[in-house]
Write an enzyme that holds these catalytic residues in place. Sequence first.
Site, PDB file in Angstrom:
ATOM      1  N   GLU A 166       0.831  -1.202   0.000  1.00  0.00           N
ATOM      2  CA  GLU A 166       0.000   0.000   0.000  1.00  0.00           C
ATOM      3  C   GLU A 166       0.871   1.259   0.000  1.00  0.00           C
ATOM      4  OE1 GLU A 166      -2.977  -0.271   3.053  1.00  0.00           O
ATOM      5  OE2 GLU A 166      -3.931  -2.010   2.132  1.00  0.00           O
TER       6      GLU A 166
ATOM      7  N   GLU B 295      -4.163  -9.179   0.832  1.00  0.00           N
ATOM      8  CA  GLU B 295      -4.942  -8.992   2.065  1.00  0.00           C
ATOM      9  C   GLU B 295      -6.404  -9.255   1.751  1.00  0.00           C
ATOM     10  OE1 GLU B 295      -4.291  -5.328   4.221  1.00  0.00           O
ATOM     11  OE2 GLU B 295      -2.132  -5.354   3.792  1.00  0.00           O
TER      12      GLU B 295
END
Length: 494
Positions: A216, A299
């Site tokens: 991220e 994720e």
Amino acid sequence: ARTSVVNATGSEKPVTVVSTVKDPEGKTVAHARSTLTVAADTTRDATQDITVDTPRLWSLDTPRLYTLETELRVGDETTDRYRTPFGIRHVTIDPDHGLTVNGEYTKLQGVNLHHDLGGLGAAFNRDAFVRQLTIMKSMGVNALRTSHNPPAPEVVEVCERLGIVMMVEAFDCWRTGKTAHDYGRFFDEYCEADTAEMVGAARNSPAVIMWSIGNEITDSTSTPGLAMAQRIIDAIKRTDDTRPIVIGSNKYRGGPPAPGSAADLMLAKVDGLGLNYNIASSVDALHARYPHLFLFESETSSATSSRGAYQEPERLNTAENQTPGKREASAYDNNIVNWAASGEYELKKERDRPFLTGQFLWSGIDYIGEPTPYKVFPVKASFFGAVDTAGFPKDAYYLFKSQWTSEPMVHLVPMNWTDHRPGETVEVWAYANVDTVELFLNGHSLGVRRFDTKKTTDGRTYLETTEATGDDKTVTTGPYPGSYTSPNNSAGKL
């Protein structure tokens, strides 16, 4: 075998490098010998070709390890010895056909784990980590993502001995940090050196199957970020050019980016894209747009729950479904943060797409920090885990176990009946990997429920109920609002 030989004697020396390969039982199965001259205060590499006949392969079920024993001799004197454990295995990851280990199709049944050890804190303890991974393996876990930092060497060692493959990850930020004291302060000066150290420490392990350049990353969809990524990629390839390079990202949740944008150009640099919390339709769109990339879910879920707490099972996917008056989250797989979906949805989405390499659940175990969904004192931990910080399984553990293991099992939700009064209606779920379940109360049968046997589009068999389960909060229309529909189901495709 490439051995770096350092001469710190102050004078030129001829050195003999003797390499011996020993099998898992310690029997010598191959060896090599070479001599080179090393100038004073310099380093030279000795490269040797060694053949192991009929190797015994390292796999998820049989994590067999060989040892390379390296001996340096100057004249008749042995000046150094070093032992390097390694495994012999063949891994492929194909954009259309997913992952194979030694030729066998395999799904990543993975978890994200932070580096803390619950009440023991952040300092590494090997026995505590072995306990954590043993619990994860009993859930069916075969993969670990080191989120989001290079692992301790012992983490790699434990994974390779338990038969758990690894996605080893470098950074949670590049130049632009996420907190005031983040790694961004050091990125420009140290990113190559830190990356090389991470790869050099783990490259001999059969458990490691991919390197991640970050998670991220704020910079990853900016033009300056393209050069930052290239620095990390080059550092990896200088140290190991045998494994794919990936990035874990939440930047592609809306599907493919604009052609020619920095987000688009970033995906030309990597071999695989890890998706954080993408719905099924965006996964399919990305697969169609980037056929050169293998996709996996770095994720998934982020459903929060408390062990033994239950509330309103009829309220499906209604964001954070918190128990009134308590700091507990419902364990009916319906306490979902606003960026994610239920564990059940994520399992189905990944199951029905053979090209998806697999998933890493967020998270395997509750961890210290990021207190969610409660950000008030004295709460100090997340509630994301399938297992709590003490190592006790929650109901989510059994949901994933029912899909990730084959030994017959049944688990009832709720697992705690002490909060219910006589005569009260209780909604009971059964997580199971068998086709028929019968429920008994005080010795009396309350009925039998059966799963249907179905097949994925590529012919893999699975068990599933026919009724809508409300496992996708992103769908509000169709014959079953809130329900996931498998691609091979006549009702349509999500």
